[in-house]
Scaffold this motif. Structure first.
Motif, PDB file in Angstrom:
ATOM      1  N   ALA A 125      -4.344  20.483 -45.324  1.00 46.13           N
ATOM      2  CA  ALA A 125      -3.577  20.936 -44.160  1.00 46.13           C
ATOM      3  C   ALA A 125      -2.183  21.390 -44.591  1.00 46.13           C
ATOM      4  CB  ALA A 125      -3.487  19.828 -43.119  1.00 46.13           C
ATOM      5  N   ARG A 126      -1.552  20.629 -45.482  1.00 47.00           N
ATOM      6  CA  ARG A 126      -0.216  20.988 -45.963  1.00 47.00           C
ATOM      7  C   ARG A 126      -0.266  22.308 -46.721  1.00 47.00           C
ATOM      8  NH1 ARG A 126       1.754  20.524 -50.864  1.00 47.00           N
ATOM      9  NH2 ARG A 126       0.167  19.020 -51.493  1.00 47.00           N
ATOM     10  N   VAL A 127      -1.258  22.482 -47.583  1.00 47.80           N
ATOM     11  CA  VAL A 127      -1.367  23.716 -48.356  1.00 47.80           C
ATOM     12  C   VAL A 127      -1.618  24.904 -47.434  1.00 47.80           C
ATOM     13  CG1 VAL A 127      -2.769  24.928 -50.085  1.00 47.80           C
ATOM     14  CG2 VAL A 127      -2.074  22.556 -50.466  1.00 47.80           C
ATOM     15  N   ARG A 128      -2.466  24.728 -46.422  1.00 47.07           N
ATOM     16  CA  ARG A 128      -2.712  25.820 -45.465  1.00 47.07           C
ATOM     17  C   ARG A 128      -1.426  26.203 -44.741  1.00 47.07           C
ATOM     18  NH1 ARG A 128      -7.311  22.647 -43.743  1.00 47.07           N
ATOM     19  NH2 ARG A 128      -9.073  23.292 -44.991  1.00 47.07           N
ATOM     20  N   ARG A 129      -0.639  25.207 -44.336  1.00 42.34           N
ATOM     21  CA  ARG A 129       0.647  25.495 -43.669  1.00 42.34           C
ATOM     22  C   ARG A 129       1.578  26.261 -44.604  1.00 42.34           C
ATOM     23  NH1 ARG A 129       0.261  20.118 -42.014  1.00 42.34           N
ATOM     24  NH2 ARG A 129       1.783  19.529 -43.600  1.00 42.34           N
ATOM     25  N   GLU A 130       1.661  25.828 -45.864  1.00 37.76           N
ATOM     26  CA  GLU A 130       2.537  26.504 -46.822  1.00 37.76           C
ATOM     27  C   GLU A 130       2.098  27.939 -47.062  1.00 37.76           C
ATOM     28  OE1 GLU A 130       2.408  23.979 -50.247  1.00 37.76           O
ATOM     29  OE2 GLU A 130       3.693  22.442 -49.328  1.00 37.76           O
ATOM     30  N   LEU A 131       0.798  28.169 -47.194  1.00 36.98           N
ATOM     31  CA  LEU A 131       0.296  29.520 -47.408  1.00 36.98           C
ATOM     32  C   LEU A 131       0.556  30.416 -46.195  1.00 36.98           C
ATOM     33  CD1 LEU A 131      -3.056  28.819 -49.277  1.00 36.98           C
ATOM     34  CD2 LEU A 131      -0.952  29.780 -50.230  1.00 36.98           C
ATOM     35  N   ALA A 132       0.376  29.858 -45.001  1.00 38.64           N
ATOM     36  CA  ALA A 132       0.630  30.630 -43.782  1.00 38.64           C
ATOM     37  C   ALA A 132       2.114  30.982 -43.680  1.00 38.64           C
ATOM     38  CB  ALA A 132       0.182  29.843 -42.561  1.00 38.64           C
ATOM     39  N   GLU A 133       2.967  30.049 -44.038  1.00 33.13           N
ATOM     40  CA  GLU A 133       4.411  30.307 -43.995  1.00 33.13           C
ATOM     41  C   GLU A 133       4.797  31.387 -45.000  1.00 33.13           C
ATOM     42  OE1 GLU A 133       8.457  27.870 -45.068  1.00 33.13           O
ATOM     43  OE2 GLU A 133       6.831  26.768 -44.096  1.00 33.13           O
ATOM     44  N   GLN A 134       4.219  31.345 -46.197  1.00 41.76           N
ATOM     45  CA  GLN A 134       4.498  32.373 -47.195  1.00 41.76           C
ATOM     46  C   GLN A 134       4.006  33.738 -46.723  1.00 41.76           C
ATOM     47  OE1 GLN A 134       2.696  31.061 -50.844  1.00 41.76           O
ATOM     48  NE2 GLN A 134       4.203  29.442 -51.171  1.00 41.76           N
ATOM     49  N   ALA A 135       2.842  33.781 -46.085  1.00 43.16           N
ATOM     50  CA  ALA A 135       2.301  35.047 -45.582  1.00 43.16           C
ATOM     51  C   ALA A 135       3.193  35.611 -44.487  1.00 43.16           C
ATOM     52  CB  ALA A 135       0.881  34.846 -45.074  1.00 43.16           C
ATOM     53  N   ARG A 136       3.657  34.729 -43.587  1.00 49.98           N
ATOM     54  CA  ARG A 136       4.572  35.175 -42.522  1.00 49.98           C
ATOM     55  C   ARG A 136       5.868  35.713 -43.108  1.00 49.98           C
ATOM     56  NH1 ARG A 136       2.797  31.015 -39.537  1.00 49.98           N
ATOM     57  NH2 ARG A 136       4.352  29.591 -40.344  1.00 49.98           N
ATOM     58  N   ALA A 137       6.424  35.025 -44.093  1.00 52.04           N
ATOM     59  CA  ALA A 137       7.676  35.454 -44.716  1.00 52.04           C
ATOM     60  C   ALA A 137       7.499  36.802 -45.418  1.00 52.04           C
ATOM     61  CB  ALA A 137       8.160  34.404 -45.703  1.00 52.04           C
ATOM     62  N   ALA A 138       6.350  36.996 -46.048  1.00 53.32           N
ATOM     63  CA  ALA A 138       6.088  38.262 -46.739  1.00 53.32           C
ATOM     64  C   ALA A 138       5.986  39.415 -45.742  1.00 53.32           C
ATOM     65  CB  ALA A 138       4.820  38.162 -47.564  1.00 53.32           C
ATOM     66  N   GLN A 139       5.428  39.160 -44.558  1.00 50.52           N
ATOM     67  CA  GLN A 139       5.300  40.216 -43.547  1.00 50.52           C
ATOM     68  C   GLN A 139       6.641  40.540 -42.914  1.00 50.52           C
ATOM     69  OE1 GLN A 139       2.382  38.817 -40.800  1.00 50.52           O
ATOM     70  NE2 GLN A 139       0.656  39.491 -42.050  1.00 50.52           N
ATOM     71  N   GLU A 140       7.528  39.562 -42.834  1.00 47.56           N
ATOM     72  CA  GLU A 140       8.820  39.783 -42.179  1.00 47.56           C
ATOM     73  C   GLU A 140       9.803  40.528 -43.070  1.00 47.56           C
ATOM     74  OE1 GLU A 140      10.138  35.929 -41.021  1.00 47.56           O
ATOM     75  OE2 GLU A 140       8.658  35.742 -39.412  1.00 47.56           O
ATOM     76  N   GLN A 141       9.631  40.462 -44.370  1.00 49.23           N
ATOM     77  CA  GLN A 141      10.558  41.131 -45.269  1.00 49.23           C
ATOM     78  C   GLN A 141      10.302  42.629 -45.243  1.00 49.23           C
ATOM     79  OE1 GLN A 141      10.085  39.433 -49.137  1.00 49.23           O
ATOM     80  NE2 GLN A 141      11.118  37.538 -48.606  1.00 49.23           N
ATOM     81  N   PRO A 142      11.378  43.395 -45.099  1.00 48.66           N
ATOM     82  CA  PRO A 142      11.188  44.851 -45.121  1.00 48.66           C
ATOM     83  C   PRO A 142      10.797  45.305 -46.526  1.00 48.66           C
ATOM     84  CG  PRO A 142      13.508  44.306 -45.071  1.00 48.66           C
ATOM     85  CD  PRO A 142      12.754  43.019 -44.918  1.00 48.66           C
ATOM     86  N   HIS A 143       9.991  46.318 -46.563  1.00 49.97           N
ATOM     87  CA  HIS A 143       9.575  46.854 -47.850  1.00 49.97           C
ATOM     88  C   HIS A 143      10.742  47.606 -48.472  1.00 49.97           C
ATOM     89  CE1 HIS A 143       5.426  45.742 -47.262  1.00 49.97           C
ATOM     90  NE2 HIS A 143       5.500  46.214 -46.033  1.00 49.97           N
ATOM     91  N   ALA A 144      10.999  47.345 -49.719  1.00 46.50           N
ATOM     92  CA  ALA A 144      12.090  48.002 -50.420  1.00 46.50           C
ATOM     93  C   ALA A 144      11.690  49.439 -50.736  1.00 46.50           C
ATOM     94  CB  ALA A 144      12.411  47.254 -51.699  1.00 46.50           C
ATOM     95  N   VAL A 145      12.631  50.332 -50.547  1.00 43.34           N
ATOM     96  CA  VAL A 145      12.407  51.733 -50.888  1.00 43.34           C
ATOM     97  C   VAL A 145      13.134  51.990 -52.194  1.00 43.34           C
ATOM     98  CG1 VAL A 145      12.800  54.121 -50.191  1.00 43.34           C
ATOM     99  CG2 VAL A 145      12.227  52.385 -48.479  1.00 43.34           C
ATOM    100  N   VAL A 146      12.399  52.439 -53.167  1.00 43.68           N
ATOM    101  CA  VAL A 146      12.977  52.711 -54.471  1.00 43.68           C
ATOM    102  C   VAL A 146      13.022  54.209 -54.658  1.00 43.68           C
ATOM    103  CG1 VAL A 146      12.726  52.382 -56.959  1.00 43.68           C
ATOM    104  CG2 VAL A 146      12.039  50.572 -55.376  1.00 43.68           C
TER     105      VAL A 146
END
Length: 60
Positions: A28-49
């Motif tokens: 359960a803890r690992v699932r929560r951590e993975l979901a939080e990481q996925a949410r954080a990755a979606q919220e970050q704007p994609h960098a334009v290089v």
């Protein structure tokens, strides 16, 4: 293959006997951590290089 998150040499590491662990809580803890990481990755704007193109030499 997943590696342990802490080394047994780490001073914060605490050994637990297998009978003292609850695998359901661990999963359960690992699932929560993975979901939080996925949410954080979606919220970050994609960098334009932007890379400069090399200038072409004059023909002549």
């Amino acid at each position: 293959m997943a590696l342990p998150s802490k080394s047994f040499r780490d001073p914060d590491f605490r050994y637990r006997r297998a009978v003292e662990t609850d695998i359901r809580k661990t999963f359960a803890r690992v699932r929560r951590e993975l979901a939080e990481q996925a949410r954080a990755a979606q919220e970050q704007p994609h960098a334009v290089v932007t890379l400069p193109l090399p200038q072409r030499g004059a023909k002549g």
